[in-house]
Design a protein around this motif. Structure first.
Motif, PDB file in Angstrom:
ATOM      1  N   ASP A   1     -34.764 -18.278   2.112  1.00  0.00           N
ATOM      2  CA  ASP A   1     -33.611 -18.499   2.980  1.00  0.00           C
ATOM      3  C   ASP A   1     -32.298 -18.273   2.243  1.00  0.00           C
ATOM      4  O   ASP A   1     -31.294 -17.885   2.849  1.00  0.00           O
ATOM      5  CB  ASP A   1     -33.614 -19.935   3.523  1.00  0.00           C
ATOM      6  CG  ASP A   1     -34.776 -20.195   4.458  1.00  0.00           C
ATOM      7  OD1 ASP A   1     -35.251 -19.237   5.092  1.00  0.00           O
ATOM      8  OD2 ASP A   1     -35.210 -21.358   4.550  1.00  0.00           O
ATOM      9  N   THR A   2     -32.279 -18.553   0.945  1.00  0.00           N
ATOM     10  CA  THR A   2     -31.068 -18.419   0.153  1.00  0.00           C
ATOM     11  C   THR A   2     -31.052 -17.073  -0.548  1.00  0.00           C
ATOM     12  O   THR A   2     -31.940 -16.754  -1.345  1.00  0.00           O
ATOM     13  CB  THR A   2     -30.967 -19.556  -0.886  1.00  0.00           C
ATOM     14  OG1 THR A   2     -30.920 -20.805  -0.190  1.00  0.00           O
ATOM     15  CG2 THR A   2     -29.691 -19.412  -1.713  1.00  0.00           C
ATOM     16  N   LEU A   3     -30.029 -16.276  -0.219  1.00  0.00           N
ATOM     17  CA  LEU A   3     -29.956 -14.898  -0.691  1.00  0.00           C
ATOM     18  C   LEU A   3     -28.932 -14.784  -1.816  1.00  0.00           C
ATOM     19  O   LEU A   3     -27.769 -15.167  -1.644  1.00  0.00           O
ATOM     20  CB  LEU A   3     -29.548 -13.974   0.469  1.00  0.00           C
ATOM     21  CG  LEU A   3     -30.357 -14.174   1.762  1.00  0.00           C
ATOM     22  CD1 LEU A   3     -29.802 -13.284   2.865  1.00  0.00           C
ATOM     23  CD2 LEU A   3     -31.836 -13.916   1.533  1.00  0.00           C
ATOM     24  N   PRO A   4     -29.320 -14.254  -2.972  1.00  0.00           N
ATOM     25  CA  PRO A   4     -28.409 -14.157  -4.109  1.00  0.00           C
ATOM     26  C   PRO A   4     -27.473 -12.960  -3.968  1.00  0.00           C
ATOM     27  O   PRO A   4     -27.675 -11.908  -4.579  1.00  0.00           O
ATOM     28  CB  PRO A   4     -29.358 -14.008  -5.293  1.00  0.00           C
ATOM     29  CG  PRO A   4     -30.531 -13.285  -4.703  1.00  0.00           C
ATOM     30  CD  PRO A   4     -30.671 -13.768  -3.293  1.00  0.00           C
ATOM     31  N   ILE A   5     -26.445 -13.117  -3.165  1.00  0.00           N
ATOM     32  CA  ILE A   5     -25.538 -12.004  -2.896  1.00  0.00           C
ATOM     33  C   ILE A   5     -24.096 -12.510  -2.885  1.00  0.00           C
ATOM     34  O   ILE A   5     -23.802 -13.568  -2.344  1.00  0.00           O
ATOM     35  CB  ILE A   5     -25.890 -11.324  -1.545  1.00  0.00           C
ATOM     36  CG1 ILE A   5     -25.207  -9.974  -1.418  1.00  0.00           C
ATOM     37  CG2 ILE A   5     -25.606 -12.236  -0.364  1.00  0.00           C
ATOM     38  CD1 ILE A   5     -25.820  -8.914  -2.278  1.00  0.00           C
ATOM     39  N   THR A   6     -23.208 -11.775  -3.501  1.00  0.00           N
ATOM     40  CA  THR A   6     -21.798 -12.148  -3.522  1.00  0.00           C
ATOM     41  C   THR A   6     -21.049 -11.476  -2.380  1.00  0.00           C
ATOM     42  O   THR A   6     -21.509 -10.492  -1.802  1.00  0.00           O
ATOM     43  CB  THR A   6     -21.135 -11.718  -4.848  1.00  0.00           C
ATOM     44  OG1 THR A   6     -21.154 -10.289  -4.934  1.00  0.00           O
ATOM     45  CG2 THR A   6     -21.863 -12.329  -6.049  1.00  0.00           C
ATOM     46  N   HIS A   7     -19.863 -12.021  -2.066  1.00  0.00           N
ATOM     47  CA  HIS A   7     -19.012 -11.403  -1.051  1.00  0.00           C
ATOM     48  C   HIS A   7     -18.685  -9.965  -1.437  1.00  0.00           C
ATOM     49  O   HIS A   7     -18.655  -9.070  -0.586  1.00  0.00           O
ATOM     50  CB  HIS A   7     -17.707 -12.203  -0.899  1.00  0.00           C
ATOM     51  CG  HIS A   7     -17.902 -13.544  -0.281  1.00  0.00           C
ATOM     52  ND1 HIS A   7     -16.866 -14.264   0.264  1.00  0.00           N
ATOM     53  CD2 HIS A   7     -19.003 -14.308  -0.105  1.00  0.00           C
ATOM     54  CE1 HIS A   7     -17.326 -15.410   0.735  1.00  0.00           C
ATOM     55  NE2 HIS A   7     -18.609 -15.458   0.506  1.00  0.00           N
ATOM     56  N   GLU A   8     -18.435  -9.763  -2.704  1.00  0.00           N
ATOM     57  CA  GLU A   8     -18.039  -8.434  -3.178  1.00  0.00           C
ATOM     58  C   GLU A   8     -19.119  -7.398  -2.916  1.00  0.00           C
ATOM     59  O   GLU A   8     -18.842  -6.303  -2.410  1.00  0.00           O
ATOM     60  CB  GLU A   8     -17.725  -8.502  -4.669  1.00  0.00           C
ATOM     61  CG  GLU A   8     -17.296  -7.172  -5.273  1.00  0.00           C
ATOM     62  CD  GLU A   8     -17.032  -7.279  -6.762  1.00  0.00           C
ATOM     63  OE1 GLU A   8     -16.684  -6.239  -7.362  1.00  0.00           O
ATOM     64  OE2 GLU A   8     -17.167  -8.372  -7.331  1.00  0.00           O
ATOM     65  N   VAL A   9     -20.369  -7.749  -3.253  1.00  0.00           N
ATOM     66  CA  VAL A   9     -21.469  -6.807  -3.054  1.00  0.00           C
ATOM     67  C   VAL A   9     -21.725  -6.580  -1.574  1.00  0.00           C
ATOM     68  O   VAL A   9     -21.903  -5.443  -1.118  1.00  0.00           O
ATOM     69  CB  VAL A   9     -22.745  -7.312  -3.756  1.00  0.00           C
ATOM     70  CG1 VAL A   9     -23.952  -6.467  -3.359  1.00  0.00           C
ATOM     71  CG2 VAL A   9     -22.560  -7.294  -5.267  1.00  0.00           C
ATOM     72  N   LEU A  10     -21.735  -7.639  -0.784  1.00  0.00           N
ATOM     73  CA  LEU A  10     -21.988  -7.509   0.644  1.00  0.00           C
ATOM     74  C   LEU A  10     -20.904  -6.671   1.315  1.00  0.00           C
ATOM     75  O   LEU A  10     -21.199  -5.819   2.164  1.00  0.00           O
ATOM     76  CB  LEU A  10     -22.081  -8.893   1.291  1.00  0.00           C
ATOM     77  CG  LEU A  10     -22.390  -8.934   2.792  1.00  0.00           C
ATOM     78  CD1 LEU A  10     -23.631  -8.128   3.117  1.00  0.00           C
ATOM     79  CD2 LEU A  10     -22.553 -10.379   3.242  1.00  0.00           C
ATOM     80  N   ALA A  11     -19.657  -6.896   0.950  1.00  0.00           N
ATOM     81  CA  ALA A  11     -18.568  -6.092   1.512  1.00  0.00           C
ATOM     82  C   ALA A  11     -18.746  -4.620   1.163  1.00  0.00           C
ATOM     83  O   ALA A  11     -18.526  -3.735   1.996  1.00  0.00           O
ATOM     84  CB  ALA A  11     -17.225  -6.608   0.992  1.00  0.00           C
ATOM     85  N   SER A  12     -19.169  -4.350  -0.070  1.00  0.00           N
ATOM     86  CA  SER A  12     -19.387  -2.971  -0.493  1.00  0.00           C
ATOM     87  C   SER A  12     -20.512  -2.330   0.309  1.00  0.00           C
ATOM     88  O   SER A  12     -20.423  -1.169   0.732  1.00  0.00           O
ATOM     89  CB  SER A  12     -19.706  -2.931  -1.984  1.00  0.00           C
ATOM     90  OG  SER A  12     -19.997  -1.622  -2.413  1.00  0.00           O
ATOM     91  N   MET A  13     -21.594  -3.071   0.554  1.00  0.00           N
ATOM     92  CA  MET A  13     -22.718  -2.543   1.315  1.00  0.00           C
ATOM     93  C   MET A  13     -22.318  -2.218   2.750  1.00  0.00           C
ATOM     94  O   MET A  13     -22.769  -1.228   3.339  1.00  0.00           O
ATOM     95  CB  MET A  13     -23.879  -3.540   1.334  1.00  0.00           C
ATOM     96  CG  MET A  13     -24.518  -3.844   0.001  1.00  0.00           C
ATOM     97  SD  MET A  13     -25.262  -2.424  -0.827  1.00  0.00           S
ATOM     98  CE  MET A  13     -24.002  -2.088  -2.049  1.00  0.00           C
ATOM     99  N   LEU A  14     -21.449  -3.054   3.322  1.00  0.00           N
ATOM    100  CA  LEU A  14     -21.044  -2.882   4.714  1.00  0.00           C
ATOM    101  C   LEU A  14     -19.835  -1.966   4.872  1.00  0.00           C
ATOM    102  O   LEU A  14     -19.461  -1.617   5.996  1.00  0.00           O
ATOM    103  CB  LEU A  14     -20.740  -4.253   5.341  1.00  0.00           C
ATOM    104  CG  LEU A  14     -21.940  -5.205   5.454  1.00  0.00           C
ATOM    105  CD1 LEU A  14     -21.482  -6.581   5.898  1.00  0.00           C
ATOM    106  CD2 LEU A  14     -22.985  -4.659   6.409  1.00  0.00           C
ATOM    107  N   GLY A  15     -19.208  -1.599   3.761  1.00  0.00           N
ATOM    108  CA  GLY A  15     -18.076  -0.681   3.817  1.00  0.00           C
ATOM    109  C   GLY A  15     -16.797  -1.304   4.345  1.00  0.00           C
ATOM    110  O   GLY A  15     -16.011  -0.631   5.016  1.00  0.00           O
ATOM    111  N   VAL A  16     -16.575  -2.602   4.037  1.00  0.00           N
ATOM    112  CA  VAL A  16     -15.363  -3.280   4.496  1.00  0.00           C
ATOM    113  C   VAL A  16     -14.687  -3.967   3.316  1.00  0.00           C
ATOM    114  O   VAL A  16     -15.277  -4.113   2.241  1.00  0.00           O
ATOM    115  CB  VAL A  16     -15.683  -4.323   5.591  1.00  0.00           C
ATOM    116  CG1 VAL A  16     -16.291  -3.647   6.812  1.00  0.00           C
ATOM    117  CG2 VAL A  16     -16.612  -5.414   5.061  1.00  0.00           C
TER     118      VAL A  16
END
Length: 257
Positions: free
Chosen positions: A168-183
């Motif tokens: 349930d707990t995903l090791p992901i930062t805002h920075e990486v997620l934003a980069s993946m989503l292109g925002v």
């Protein structure tokens, strides 16, 4: 250390092969390890190897634009493979493969795979069906990125990562997620705050927890479910149909989200 052709490899695609088929490639499988953010496939490089992520390792194909923005076009975990598995040649100059979640993988010379496919029709059939599933993911994500709002795309991405890490707990930062989503990161932070207020997720330091998978699935677009249905239909037992396991996070990230 040679790979045991009978033991579990931690990769569902390899483990689905009959023993005689896996024996064709097991001696040529090379264990490798990727740290988070490592380049697994270099942009513009020859697709000379196939990479099979093991256990909770996740590798994403990333497209970069001239203004240095990036977006994910596909990702692969322990259910599949990435690299020289769909076609021969070179990666496009703007596409690279980055380790989203670091960990172990197996690497195989693409020429060895081609030879094994010539020797075994069942091995050839399995990898052809996997290639169909991988292309389905590419097509669906392309449509998703063009047509669906960022909130739904974000939830789709989190569901896909949960499938591959098993927790349930995903090791992901805002920075990486934003980069993946292109925002922009600041924009993503606002989106995550809204999703948290809706009781779907909990945002922590370097991690995001899915609080209610069913509610998240209902709030996400149909893209995640469509890709899963396609893979389950085409690959059967290779693509696990059960809900993700509930485990502790695979990494502890020191950076703030």
């Amino acid at each position: 250390m040679p790979i045991d052709s009978a033991a579990s490899t931690g990769n569902l695609l390899l483990d689905a092969l009959p023993g005689s088929d896996r024996a064709l490639i097991a001696p040529h499988l090379e264990p490798v390890t990727f740290a988070k953010g490592d380049t697994a496939l270099a942009a513009g490089a020859a697709a000379s190897h196939v990479i099979f992520p093991r256990d909770q390792t996740v590798v994403a194909l990333i497209v970069a634009t001239r203004d240095s923005r990036t977006a994910e076009v596909a990702s692969v975990g322990h259910e599949g493979a990435i690299g020289g598995i769909i076609g021969e040649g070179r990666l496009p100059p703007a596409v690279s493969g980055l380790a989203q979640i670091g960990g172990a993988a197996l690497r195989l010379d693409a020429a060895r795979l081609r030879q094994a496919e010539l020797e075994s029709s069942t091995l050839r059939d399995l990898f052809a069906r996997y290639a169909d599933c991988f292309l389905a993911q590419l097509f669906q994500i392309a449509a998703c990125n063009a047509l669906h709002p960022i909130e739904q795309r974000c939830l789709r991405w989190l569901l896909s990562l949960q499938d591959r890490t098993g927790g349930d707990t995903l090791p992901i930062t805002h920075e990486v997620l934003a980069s993946m989503l292109g925002v922009q990161r600041t924009y993503l932070t606002r989106i995550l705050r809204v999703l948290q207020e809706q009781g779907l997720i909990r945002v922590g330091r370097g991690r995001i927890t899915i609080l209610d998978r069913r509610a998240v699935s209902n709030a996400a677009c149909e893209c995640h479910a469509r890709v899963r249905m396609q893979c389950e239909a085409v690959l059967g037992a290779v693509f696990r149909a059960e809900e993700p396991r509930r485990t502790e996070p695979v990494e502890t990230l020191s950076r703030a989200g």
